[in-house]
Design an enzyme around this catalytic site. Sequence first.
Site, PDB file in Angstrom:
ATOM      1  N   SER A 124       1.028  -1.239  -0.024  1.00  0.00           N
ATOM      2  CA  SER A 124      -0.009   0.143   0.139  1.00  0.00           C
ATOM      3  C   SER A 124       0.400   1.868   0.057  1.00  0.00           C
ATOM      4  O   SER A 124       2.366   1.225   0.376  1.00  0.00           O
ATOM      5  CB  SER A 124      -1.244  -0.121   1.390  1.00  0.00           C
ATOM      6  OG  SER A 124      -1.579   1.210   1.918  1.00  0.00           O
ATOM      7  N   TYR A 149      -2.210  -1.398  10.906  1.00  0.00           N
ATOM      8  CA  TYR A 149      -2.509  -1.820   9.210  1.00  0.00           C
ATOM      9  C   TYR A 149      -1.191  -0.834   8.632  1.00  0.00           C
ATOM     10  O   TYR A 149      -0.453  -2.843   7.984  1.00  0.00           O
ATOM     11  CB  TYR A 149      -3.802  -1.406   8.878  1.00  0.00           C
ATOM     12  CG  TYR A 149      -3.735  -1.363   7.447  1.00  0.00           C
ATOM     13  CD1 TYR A 149      -4.287  -2.565   6.816  1.00  0.00           C
ATOM     14  CD2 TYR A 149      -3.315   0.021   6.512  1.00  0.00           C
ATOM     15  CE1 TYR A 149      -3.965  -3.165   5.304  1.00  0.00           C
ATOM     16  CE2 TYR A 149      -3.639  -0.398   5.181  1.00  0.00           C
ATOM     17  CZ  TYR A 149      -3.595  -1.964   5.051  1.00  0.00           C
ATOM     18  OH  TYR A 149      -4.133  -1.903   2.964  1.00  0.00           O
ATOM     19  N   LYS A 153       2.142  -4.264   6.640  1.00  0.00           N
ATOM     20  CA  LYS A 153       2.723  -3.735   5.471  1.00  0.00           C
ATOM     21  C   LYS A 153       3.534  -3.422   5.175  1.00  0.00           C
ATOM     22  O   LYS A 153       4.602  -4.249   4.380  1.00  0.00           O
ATOM     23  CB  LYS A 153       2.453  -3.367   4.783  1.00  0.00           C
ATOM     24  CG  LYS A 153       0.287  -2.822   4.890  1.00  0.00           C
ATOM     25  CD  LYS A 153      -0.395  -4.172   3.189  1.00  0.00           C
ATOM     26  CE  LYS A 153      -1.594  -4.076   3.742  1.00  0.00           C
ATOM     27  NZ  LYS A 153      -2.042  -5.266   2.653  1.00  0.00           N
TER      28      LYS A 153
END
Length: 338
Positions: A124, A149, A153
């Site tokens: 991302s 989150y 990643k």
Amino acid sequence: MAILVTGGAGYIGSHTCVELLNQNYDVVVIDNLCNSSAEALRRVQELTGKALSFYEGDVRDEALLTKIFEGNAIDCVIHFAGLKAVGESVFQPWRYYDNNLNATLVLTKVMERFGVKKLIFSSSATVYTADNEMPLKETSRTGGCTNPYGWTKYMTEQILSGLCTADKTWGAVLLRYFNPIGAHASGRIGEDPRGIPNNLMPFIAQVAVGRREKLSVFGNDYDTHDGTGVRDYIHVVDLAKGHVAAVRYAAAHTGCEAFNLGTGIGYSVLDIVSTFQKVNGIPVPYEITARRPGDIAVCYASPDKSREVLGWQAEKTLEDMCRDTWNWQKHNPQGYGE
Ligand code: NAD
Ligand code: UFG
């Protein structure tokens, strides 16, 4: 050539399955349906006229993964499976680290055991630090994430990079998505968030269809052309095609390489609202509210490396994204309806 698609029933996964089947790849999906519906996979097969194999279960289930690799001659894995709600991750950090990191650890362990060493990972733009200049290049600074989150990643990128450094026969492609929106032009598959949507486009679509009263525009005092936040929105079908390009690249390369999947164009929240209203002829009531904590003013990609190395670039316009989102939403007002 057979591709294992983890999280293949999800929003981006289902669109990628369509593109893979259209290119005559054999597709095997594992998904525990924690944020998706098996109906999406039924429609993928209906759209393409081709069958895929579906295993319902968790990527952290080593026994199930072993069974999948024993039963299918997998050449490459596209790893979408993960939890993705930024706000939720702040309140449930352990769940996010467990799901997103352990899924990758178990998956790569089993891949290694079966000698399958080609992995494409859903990363991302969130891995880039907020103090970078725009457009973001793959060499821009990463880290300094502001939520669990984002850290999952970033950490997964580190795990895959480490694997490739230690074993030169591994190949990992890190695809850093910007803001995927839109739906398949047929209107048969699309984004079907559970509960109140966190992201802009599904919220707009639910306002347009009457499920929500109005959109809250989070701040109009940013340093942008109209004061609202600017992002690099990319049509999900373009994004899906980027995965097919990455599969081809991975087949011919080892090592760990990151690529931005974005258009290189930034649009504001109000650009999106006005384009959605114009192309669909439907009003989207909104009000300006306070900034959302953690949001940055502007974020867009340099897509140059993806164009030059993967031979891929986004083709669809913002009008396409708005039209296809509405076509999906109006024909499926309750999503997949489960
Ligand atoms: P999604 O929630 O629609 O799809 C993810 C799928 O993974 C779901 O079908 C879910 O059921 C499945 N899943 C989750 N954990 C699992 C597990 N442990 N085992 C098996 N299946 C599991 O999300 P999406 O928008 O399609 O995103 C796909 C990937 O792309 C995710 O990794 C996400 O973090 C990443 N990503 C998404 C965006 C975005 O804006 N949509 C942006 C950047 C990165
Ligand atoms: N926005 C609103 N109202 C809403 C929702 C969003 O005004 O109801 C605004 C936001 O403030 C932002 C823009 O719309 O300016 C886009 O917001 P999204 O939540 O749709 O997307 P983000 O750019 O915040 O986040 C997305 C993904 C994350 C990912 C991040 C960086 O959702 O998973 O891009 O790649 F980490």
